[in-house]
Design a protein around this motif. Structure first.
Motif, short mmCIF file in Angstrom:
data_model
loop_
_atom_site.label_atom_id
_atom_site.label_comp_id
_atom_site.label_asym_id
_atom_site.label_seq_id
_atom_site.Cartn_x
_atom_site.Cartn_y
_atom_site.Cartn_z
N LEU A 1 0.85 -1.18 0.00
CA LEU A 1 0.00 0.00 0.00
C LEU A 1 0.89 1.23 0.00
O LEU A 1 1.88 1.29 0.74
CB LEU A 1 -0.90 0.00 1.25
CG LEU A 1 -1.92 1.12 1.38
CD1 LEU A 1 -2.93 1.09 0.24
CD2 LEU A 1 -2.65 1.01 2.72
N PHE A 2 0.57 2.21 -0.83
CA PHE A 2 1.36 3.44 -0.90
C PHE A 2 1.46 4.08 0.49
O PHE A 2 0.48 4.13 1.23
CB PHE A 2 0.71 4.44 -1.86
CG PHE A 2 0.92 4.12 -3.31
CD1 PHE A 2 1.95 4.71 -4.01
CD2 PHE A 2 0.09 3.23 -3.96
CE1 PHE A 2 2.16 4.43 -5.35
CE2 PHE A 2 0.28 2.94 -5.30
CZ PHE A 2 1.32 3.54 -6.00
N ASP A 3 2.64 4.61 0.81
CA ASP A 3 2.87 5.22 2.12
C ASP A 3 1.89 6.35 2.42
O ASP A 3 1.36 6.44 3.52
CB ASP A 3 4.30 5.78 2.22
CG ASP A 3 5.36 4.68 2.30
OD1 ASP A 3 5.02 3.54 2.68
OD2 ASP A 3 6.52 4.98 1.98
N ASP A 4 1.63 7.21 1.43
CA ASP A 4 0.76 8.36 1.70
C ASP A 4 -0.68 7.92 1.97
O ASP A 4 -1.38 8.54 2.77
CB ASP A 4 0.83 9.39 0.58
CG ASP A 4 0.40 8.86 -0.78
OD1 ASP A 4 0.58 7.66 -1.06
OD2 ASP A 4 -0.10 9.67 -1.58
N ILE A 5 -1.12 6.83 1.35
CA ILE A 5 -2.47 6.33 1.64
C ILE A 5 -2.52 5.75 3.05
O ILE A 5 -3.45 6.02 3.81
CB ILE A 5 -2.90 5.28 0.60
CG1 ILE A 5 -2.95 5.89 -0.80
CG2 ILE A 5 -4.26 4.68 0.97
CD1 ILE A 5 -3.19 4.90 -1.91
N PHE A 6 -1.50 4.96 3.40
CA PHE A 6 -1.46 4.41 4.76
C PHE A 6 -1.41 5.53 5.78
O PHE A 6 -2.13 5.50 6.79
CB PHE A 6 -0.26 3.48 4.94
CG PHE A 6 -0.16 2.97 6.35
CD1 PHE A 6 -0.93 1.90 6.75
CD2 PHE A 6 0.67 3.60 7.27
CE1 PHE A 6 -0.87 1.43 8.06
CE2 PHE A 6 0.73 3.14 8.57
CZ PHE A 6 -0.04 2.07 8.98
N ASP A 7 -0.58 6.54 5.54
CA ASP A 7 -0.48 7.67 6.48
C ASP A 7 -1.81 8.40 6.62
O ASP A 7 -2.19 8.79 7.73
CB ASP A 7 0.61 8.65 6.03
CG ASP A 7 2.00 8.06 6.13
OD1 ASP A 7 2.18 7.05 6.85
OD2 ASP A 7 2.92 8.60 5.49
N PHE A 8 -2.53 8.56 5.51
CA PHE A 8 -3.84 9.21 5.54
C PHE A 8 -4.81 8.40 6.41
O PHE A 8 -5.51 8.95 7.27
CB PHE A 8 -4.40 9.35 4.12
CG PHE A 8 -5.80 9.87 4.07
CD1 PHE A 8 -6.07 11.22 4.20
CD2 PHE A 8 -6.87 8.99 3.90
CE1 PHE A 8 -7.37 11.70 4.16
CE2 PHE A 8 -8.17 9.46 3.85
CZ PHE A 8 -8.43 10.82 3.99
N ILE A 9 -4.86 7.11 6.19
CA ILE A 9 -5.77 6.23 6.95
C ILE A 9 -5.40 6.26 8.43
O ILE A 9 -6.27 6.41 9.30
CB ILE A 9 -5.72 4.79 6.40
CG1 ILE A 9 -6.33 4.76 5.00
CG2 ILE A 9 -6.43 3.81 7.33
CD1 ILE A 9 -6.10 3.46 4.25
N ASP A 10 -4.11 6.14 8.72
CA ASP A 10 -3.65 6.09 10.10
C ASP A 10 -3.87 7.41 10.82
O ASP A 10 -4.37 7.44 11.94
CB ASP A 10 -2.17 5.69 10.12
CG ASP A 10 -1.66 5.43 11.52
OD1 ASP A 10 -2.30 4.65 12.26
OD2 ASP A 10 -0.61 6.01 11.87
#
Length: 126
Positions: free
Chosen positions: A73-82
């Motif tokens: 999963l792209f880092d920026d998507i994971f960071d957004f979710i988290d």
């Protein structure tokens, strides 16, 4: 319903990672009620060479563990979710998620669902 997962995080890259996995498998009560999950953030499945060739993996699989791949999963998507404390479903509906990242997340969810369907009975997905 409780699910047991043993995540394999880059265990293929070092001998220490694989020996740690061997210890984890010894602690699991057999027959295994767990699923082995390769986190592909750390590389494609074939990059987990030590794990793929380990006795611990063979033992776990022989006792019925199911091996699953968690797509990268792209880092920026994971960071957004988290950072927003969202579930994946909530993130897909969130107004602040860009259209391109929404498309990427839809693809990730579809790939994860497809892969996790290998354990649909154990996960209660059927």
């Amino acid at each position: 319903m409780d699910y047991n997962f043993l995540f394999i995080l880059g265990a293929g890259y070092t001998e220490t990672g694989t020996s740690g996995f061997e210890g984890e498998v010894r602690e699991i009560i057999l027959p295994i009620d767990s699923n082995l999950v390769k986190n592909l953030y750390w590389g494609t499945g074939d990059k987990f060479t030590r794990y793929n060739n380990s006795k611990a993996r063979q033992t776990a699989l022989s006792y019925g563990a199911i091996e699953l791949d968690l797509p990268e999963l792209f880092d920026d998507i994971f960071d957004f979710i988290d950072s927003n404390d969202l579930s994946f479903s909530e993130a897909l509906e969130h107004d602040a998620l860009t259209l391109s990242n929404q498309s990427r997340l839809f693809g990730w969810v579809d790939a994860a669902k497809s892969n996790f369907s290998k354990a649909e009975i154990q996960l209660g997905l059927n």
